[in-house]
Design a protein around this motif. Structure first.
Motif, PDB file in Angstrom:
ATOM      1  N   ASN A 155       0.626  -1.218  -0.016  1.00 36.48           N
ATOM      2  CA  ASN A 155      -0.127   0.020   0.001  1.00 36.48           C
ATOM      3  C   ASN A 155       0.682   1.310  -0.088  1.00 36.48           C
ATOM      4  O   ASN A 155       2.128   1.113  -0.051  1.00 36.48           O
ATOM      5  CB  ASN A 155      -1.001  -0.220   1.237  1.00 36.48           C
ATOM      6  N   ASP A 156       0.177   2.419   0.140  1.00 35.82           N
ATOM      7  CA  ASP A 156       1.059   3.612  -0.058  1.00 35.82           C
ATOM      8  C   ASP A 156       2.073   3.773   0.984  1.00 35.82           C
ATOM      9  O   ASP A 156       3.103   4.025   0.799  1.00 35.82           O
ATOM     10  CB  ASP A 156      -0.045   4.979   0.104  1.00 35.82           C
ATOM     11  N   SER A 157       1.725   3.419   2.217  1.00 36.49           N
ATOM     12  CA  SER A 157       2.368   3.571   3.489  1.00 36.49           C
ATOM     13  C   SER A 157       3.542   2.696   3.098  1.00 36.49           C
ATOM     14  O   SER A 157       4.845   2.926   3.722  1.00 36.49           O
ATOM     15  CB  SER A 157       1.567   3.003   4.928  1.00 36.49           C
ATOM     16  N   ASP A 158       3.571   1.382   2.693  1.00 32.08           N
ATOM     17  CA  ASP A 158       4.576   0.591   2.548  1.00 32.08           C
ATOM     18  C   ASP A 158       5.613   1.310   1.451  1.00 32.08           C
ATOM     19  O   ASP A 158       6.733   1.003   1.759  1.00 32.08           O
ATOM     20  CB  ASP A 158       4.171  -0.806   2.074  1.00 32.08           C
ATOM     21  N   LEU A 159       5.070   1.837   0.555  1.00 33.22           N
ATOM     22  CA  LEU A 159       6.058   2.442  -0.504  1.00 33.22           C
ATOM     23  C   LEU A 159       6.761   3.517   0.234  1.00 33.22           C
ATOM     24  O   LEU A 159       7.916   3.768  -0.075  1.00 33.22           O
ATOM     25  CB  LEU A 159       4.980   2.993  -1.613  1.00 33.22           C
ATOM     26  N   ARG A 160       6.094   4.205   0.968  1.00 33.22           N
ATOM     27  CA  ARG A 160       6.698   5.490   1.618  1.00 33.22           C
ATOM     28  C   ARG A 160       7.765   5.112   2.430  1.00 33.22           C
ATOM     29  O   ARG A 160       8.912   5.721   2.592  1.00 33.22           O
ATOM     30  CB  ARG A 160       5.672   6.230   2.455  1.00 33.22           C
ATOM     31  N   ASP A 161       7.479   3.915   3.563  1.00 32.44           N
ATOM     32  CA  ASP A 161       8.496   3.404   4.207  1.00 32.44           C
ATOM     33  C   ASP A 161       9.644   2.790   3.485  1.00 32.44           C
ATOM     34  O   ASP A 161      10.759   3.165   3.800  1.00 32.44           O
ATOM     35  CB  ASP A 161       8.017   1.977   5.175  1.00 32.44           C
ATOM     36  N   LEU A 162       9.314   2.153   2.300  1.00 28.80           N
ATOM     37  CA  LEU A 162      10.413   1.529   1.536  1.00 28.80           C
ATOM     38  C   LEU A 162      11.444   2.677   1.004  1.00 28.80           C
ATOM     39  O   LEU A 162      12.584   2.414   0.992  1.00 28.80           O
ATOM     40  CB  LEU A 162      10.065   0.653   0.377  1.00 28.80           C
ATOM     41  N   PHE A 163      11.031   3.765   0.393  1.00 27.62           N
ATOM     42  CA  PHE A 163      11.714   4.811  -0.192  1.00 27.62           C
ATOM     43  C   PHE A 163      12.234   5.779   0.937  1.00 27.62           C
ATOM     44  O   PHE A 163      13.238   6.347   0.589  1.00 27.62           O
ATOM     45  CB  PHE A 163      10.839   5.435  -1.204  1.00 27.62           C
ATOM     46  N   GLY A 164      11.652   5.833   1.805  1.00 25.82           N
ATOM     47  CA  GLY A 164      12.029   6.691   3.045  1.00 25.82           C
ATOM     48  C   GLY A 164      13.436   6.511   3.414  1.00 25.82           C
ATOM     49  O   GLY A 164      14.157   7.490   4.144  1.00 25.82           O
ATOM     50  N   GLU A 165      13.726   5.475   3.341  1.00 27.91           N
ATOM     51  CA  GLU A 165      15.130   4.972   3.727  1.00 27.91           C
ATOM     52  C   GLU A 165      16.424   5.614   3.062  1.00 27.91           C
ATOM     53  O   GLU A 165      17.307   5.778   3.386  1.00 27.91           O
ATOM     54  CB  GLU A 165      15.556   3.460   3.881  1.00 27.91           C
ATOM     55  N   TYR A 166      15.809   6.172   1.869  1.00 28.01           N
ATOM     56  CA  TYR A 166      16.899   6.798   0.912  1.00 28.01           C
ATOM     57  C   TYR A 166      16.817   8.421   0.874  1.00 28.01           C
ATOM     58  O   TYR A 166      17.438   9.064   0.339  1.00 28.01           O
ATOM     59  CB  TYR A 166      16.694   6.402  -0.624  1.00 28.01           C
ATOM     60  N   GLY A 167      15.717   8.784   1.611  1.00 28.74           N
ATOM     61  CA  GLY A 167      15.498  10.342   1.637  1.00 28.74           C
ATOM     62  C   GLY A 167      14.159  10.800   1.899  1.00 28.74           C
ATOM     63  O   GLY A 167      13.369   9.830   2.194  1.00 28.74           O
ATOM     64  N   GLU A 168      13.987  12.136   1.523  1.00 30.85           N
ATOM     65  CA  GLU A 168      12.553  12.842   1.829  1.00 30.85           C
ATOM     66  C   GLU A 168      11.707  12.182   0.749  1.00 30.85           C
ATOM     67  O   GLU A 168      12.012  12.162  -0.403  1.00 30.85           O
ATOM     68  CB  GLU A 168      12.944  14.299   1.769  1.00 30.85           C
ATOM     69  N   ILE A 169      10.304  11.967   1.155  1.00 31.02           N
ATOM     70  CA  ILE A 169       9.309  11.513   0.131  1.00 31.02           C
ATOM     71  C   ILE A 169       8.232  12.657   0.022  1.00 31.02           C
ATOM     72  O   ILE A 169       7.772  13.271   1.121  1.00 31.02           O
ATOM     73  CB  ILE A 169       8.655  10.111   0.570  1.00 31.02           C
ATOM     74  N   SER A 170       8.114  13.180  -1.075  1.00 34.90           N
ATOM     75  CA  SER A 170       6.847  13.997  -1.246  1.00 34.90           C
ATOM     76  C   SER A 170       5.611  13.487  -1.333  1.00 34.90           C
ATOM     77  O   SER A 170       4.436  13.857  -0.703  1.00 34.90           O
ATOM     78  CB  SER A 170       7.117  14.915  -2.454  1.00 34.90           C
ATOM     79  N   SER A 171       5.678  12.313  -2.094  1.00 39.36           N
ATOM     80  CA  SER A 171       4.238  11.454  -2.045  1.00 39.36           C
ATOM     81  C   SER A 171       4.693  10.105  -2.704  1.00 39.36           C
ATOM     82  O   SER A 171       5.820   9.625  -3.138  1.00 39.36           O
ATOM     83  CB  SER A 171       3.184  12.004  -2.942  1.00 39.36           C
ATOM     84  N   ALA A 172       3.643   9.129  -2.124  1.00 40.92           N
ATOM     85  CA  ALA A 172       3.938   7.739  -2.441  1.00 40.92           C
ATOM     86  C   ALA A 172       2.587   7.248  -2.902  1.00 40.92           C
ATOM     87  O   ALA A 172       1.656   7.362  -1.754  1.00 40.92           O
ATOM     88  CB  ALA A 172       4.546   6.834  -1.358  1.00 40.92           C
TER      89      ALA A 172
END
Length: 100
Positions: A13-30
């Motif tokens: 889901n959206d939250s999973d994507l945000r968590d996965l990519f959040g390890e690499y920097g700031e996320i504007s949207s997922a």
């Protein structure tokens, strides 16, 4: 940087994507794209990261990695091209004036 992620597990889901990519920097949207009719994931999504450097690092490190049981594809998102609308014009019949 807009990032396209495909071959996602339908459970992601959206939250999973945000968590996965959040390890690499700031996320504007997922956003995982959902099917309008069934409400189920379509197996792909988009992540937006303000920093191109962080976005490229995420692409380099996450492309072809197994996530939630599937090997995901991660690339720079291509701009959407406008497609002509079908509007069911003259669908399947030989008489275009036919009313459906």
């Amino acid at each position: 940087m807009n990032i396209y992620v495909s071959n996602l597990s339908y459970a992601v889901n959206d939250s999973d994507l945000r968590d996965l990519f959040g390890e690499y920097g700031e996320i504007s949207s997922a956003k995982v794209i959902m099917d309008r009719e069934s409400g189920r994931s379509r197996g792909f999504g988009f992540v937006e990261m303000p920093s191109d450097t962080e976005g490229q690092k995420a692409i380099d490190e996450l492309n072809q990695v197994e996530y939630d049981g599937k090997v995901i594809n991660v690339n720079v998102a291509k701009p959407r091209t406008d497609r002509p609308r079908n509007n069911n014009y003259n669908r399947g019949g030989y008489r275009s004036e036919r009313k459906y």
